[in-house]
Design an enzyme around this catalytic site. Structure first.
Site, short mmCIF file in Angstrom:
data_model
loop_
_atom_site.label_atom_id
_atom_site.label_comp_id
_atom_site.label_asym_id
_atom_site.label_seq_id
_atom_site.Cartn_x
_atom_site.Cartn_y
_atom_site.Cartn_z
N LYS A 197 -14.79 -8.38 6.76
CA LYS A 197 -15.32 -7.65 7.92
C LYS A 197 -16.62 -8.29 8.39
CE LYS A 197 -13.75 -3.00 6.53
NZ LYS A 197 -14.20 -1.68 6.10
N HIS A 222 20.86 -5.37 1.08
CA HIS A 222 21.37 -6.49 1.88
C HIS A 222 20.25 -7.44 2.25
CE1 HIS A 222 25.26 -4.44 2.37
NE2 HIS A 222 24.51 -3.36 2.28
N GLY A 252 -10.83 7.47 1.57
CA GLY A 252 -9.98 7.28 2.76
C GLY A 252 -8.50 7.25 2.42
N ARG A 253 -8.14 6.51 1.36
CA ARG A 253 -6.71 6.34 1.05
C ARG A 253 -6.09 7.56 0.36
NH1 ARG A 253 -9.99 2.78 -1.33
NH2 ARG A 253 -10.25 2.76 -3.60
N LYS A 271 -13.53 8.09 8.92
CA LYS A 271 -14.51 8.70 8.02
C LYS A 271 -15.91 8.23 8.42
CE LYS A 271 -15.27 8.93 3.07
NZ LYS A 271 -14.80 8.50 1.76
N GLU A 276 -11.93 -1.59 14.37
CA GLU A 276 -10.61 -1.41 14.99
C GLU A 276 -10.52 -0.06 15.69
OE1 GLU A 276 -11.19 -2.37 11.90
OE2 GLU A 276 -9.79 -3.92 11.23
N GLU A 316 -5.64 -1.15 -3.01
CA GLU A 316 -7.07 -1.02 -2.71
C GLU A 316 -7.77 -0.34 -3.89
OE1 GLU A 316 -8.55 -0.72 1.61
OE2 GLU A 316 -8.95 1.27 0.85
#
Ligand code: F6P
Length: 522
Positions: free
Chosen positions: A513, A386, A269-270, A209, A215, A355
């Site tokens: 950040k 399990h 974004g999410r 965005k 990253e 978030e």
């Protein structure tokens, strides 16, 4: 108009809920089921191919009535309208929250800064369709004239988790393209993905965005350098496309103007997989299935916007979660899909939920004095039976759990599916009803283990009384998945309204950040 401001714990309904909690916390699910003939029917909601059974919760009709009263007292209905019509409900960032507009097919205009956003959504969808068709059909050629075989999505957070989760979930519907995801700044991640790729036949979709995320930009540059080892700078246009709001940065990277898919700041974004961020979804399964996903989400949107709160799936699930989080003191919730296809759903929801509602300051700018965002985690059934289910069944923590199931399997193999669904049901029954001392006693006695009764009995008792929701669809289709994701998006919204927090900013991720940048400089 901004969202209303209040302290939920000072409302009348909260006070009544506290009283009700004190009076009813020793509630026994087994007894409720024995005494109420149609408890399952009473506490279930059906929406086409989806049935949500919330009867195995520590609730009575009075609990639901009081929780709905709370929703009314905090003016949830009004907040929902503000959400859907583009009011600036993300006040700390000065933005509307309009991921619902991305899947809307009705004619109503939605205004942002006085302009209807629907036309640009439609134009972008057409661009996604045309581009996907061209790549899937093989008409889009790489720099040596070969068709595309592999697609790599480069992004992180909302620009990765949503598309990655959906592509994995809809793997059954995939076409011949292979889709890969690179997110971590860990160079080993990108190296592993590139290892078996051919630059001549690979398409890279850079999704960011902001187009400034460390990253993503690092991975995109590394990949471009790798690509330029065998191709020239003039070939970049055939192999790199971008999804972003930051057009200047995209052009600086060398991406052709025609290969840029827009994003808008009124989509968080999410919550962005419904926008061009979903380009890799459309490439992986074709545009029609991508549209199916959007249609399913729109069905959930319409349900959420119009159904009475008592019959409203996202509202009821959000209220139940508030009940456990704020009254029972539950810290976490488990997300347990009974299909391997949804293995990435828990991590996707971790970003969406945590978030959004991981906030400690209310809409008044005051520190909250009550619990907000739940911790969500989980894995697929039956694998998790399990692994961690021991703690959920017999541990000391109360962990409300969502069991997500599908009546029909996609590949057939009926006997597998019967076993899978028997486990799905058995886990919820075991959690709710447990096994009493008497039952264990009888069991040990009949199995001839009389001498072990004293030493083993306490360990074999299941207290039960542990809550779960059964979220059951007919079949895992793009539409069903769209509905499921939208259900959780709206649950997040409702909880943010009740907790009086801003769910759509994420300042909490910034400090780390900044510090990483400073450390890197040193
Ligand atoms: O880490 C925070 C965050 O801003 C997320 O909200 C977002 O999904 C992610 O980073 C990626 O951001 P972008 O799409 O701008 O690269």
């Amino acid at each position: 108009m901004a969202l209303k401001n209040y302290n939920p714990t000072k409302t009348n309904s909260w006070y009544k809920l506290s009283e009700h909690f004190n009076a009813s916390q020793n509630i026994v699910l087994k007894e409720l089921f024995q005494n109420e003939e149609n408890r399952k029917g009473k506490f279930s909601i059906v929406l086409d191919d989806l049935e949500v059974d919330y009867s195995k919760n520590k609730i009575t009709q009075e609990t639901i009535d009081l929780l709905v009263e709370l929703a009314n007292e905090v003016e949830l209905k009004d907040a929902i309208e503000k959400y859907f019509t583009g009011e600036i409900i993300n006040a700390t960032e000065g933005r509307a929250v309009l991921h619902t507009a991305l899947r809307s097919t009705n004619e109503d205009a939605i205004l942002v800064d006085g302009k209807d956003i629907k036309p640009k959504i439609q134009t972008t969808l057409r661009k996604i369709r045309a581009f996907s068709n061209k790549v899937i059909s093989g008409k889009w050629k790489g720099y040596t004239g070969k068709s595309i075989t592999d697609v790599v999505n480069i992004g992180i957070g909302g620009s990765d988790l949503g598309p990655d989760m959906v592509v994995e979930s809809l793997k059954f519907y995939k076409n011949k393209l292979n889709t890969h995801f690179v997110s971590n700044v860990d160079g080993d991640h990108v190296s592993e993905v590139l290892r078996n790729l051919n630059p001549e036949t690979t398409l890279f979709v850079i999704v960011s965005k902001t187009f400034t995320t460390q990253e993503t930009i690092s991975n995109a540059n590394t990949i471009k350098n790798w690509f330029l080892k065998s191709a020239s700078i003039f070939d970049v246009a055939k192999h790199f496309v971008a999804v972003s709001t930051n057009l200047d940065a995209v052009y600086d990277f060398g991406i052709d103007k025609n290969n840029v898919f827009p994003m808008w700041n009124w989509v968080g974004g999410r919550f962005s997989l419904w926008s061009a961020v979903g380009l890799s979804i459309s490439l992986a399964v074709g545009f029609d299935h991508f549209r199916g996903l959007l249609d399913g989400a729109e069905e959930m949107d319409n349900h959420f916007r119009t159904a009475n709160f008592e019959e409203n799936i996202p509202v009821v699930l959000a209220l139940l979660s508030v009940w456990y989080n704020n009254f029972y003191g539950a810290e976490t919730e488990a997300i347990l899909p009974y299909t391997q296809y949804l293995s990435k759903l828990p991590s996707y929801l971790q970003q969406a939920v945590m978030e959004s509602n991981g906030k400690g300051v209310d809409r008044n700018g005051e520190e909250v004095s009550y619990q907000t965002g739940t911790i969500v985690w989980g894995s697929t059934g039956t694998n998790m039976q399990h692994a961690f289910m021991q703690l959920v069944h017999q541990g000391t923590k109360l962990i409300p759990a969502d069991f997500i199931g599908f009546k029909t399997s996609l590949h057939g193999l009926e006997d597998h599916h019967e076993k899978l669904m028997a486990n799905y049901k058995a886990q919820m029954d075991a959690l709710a009803f447990g096994k009493t001392k008497e039952e264990v006693h009888l069991e040990l006695k009949t199995s001839g283990d009389l001498d072990k009764i004293n030493s083993l009995l306490p360990y074999k008792v299941f207290q039960g009384n542990r809550p779960s929701n059964a979220i059951l669809f007919e079949k895992l289709t793009p539409k069903a998945l769209g509905k499921l994701i939208a259900l959780y998006e709206h649950k997040i919204f409702v909880q943010g309204i009740i907790w009086n927090i801003y769910s759509y900013d994420q300042f909490g991720v910034e400090l780390g950040k900044e510090l990483a940048k400073k450390i890197l400089k040193k």
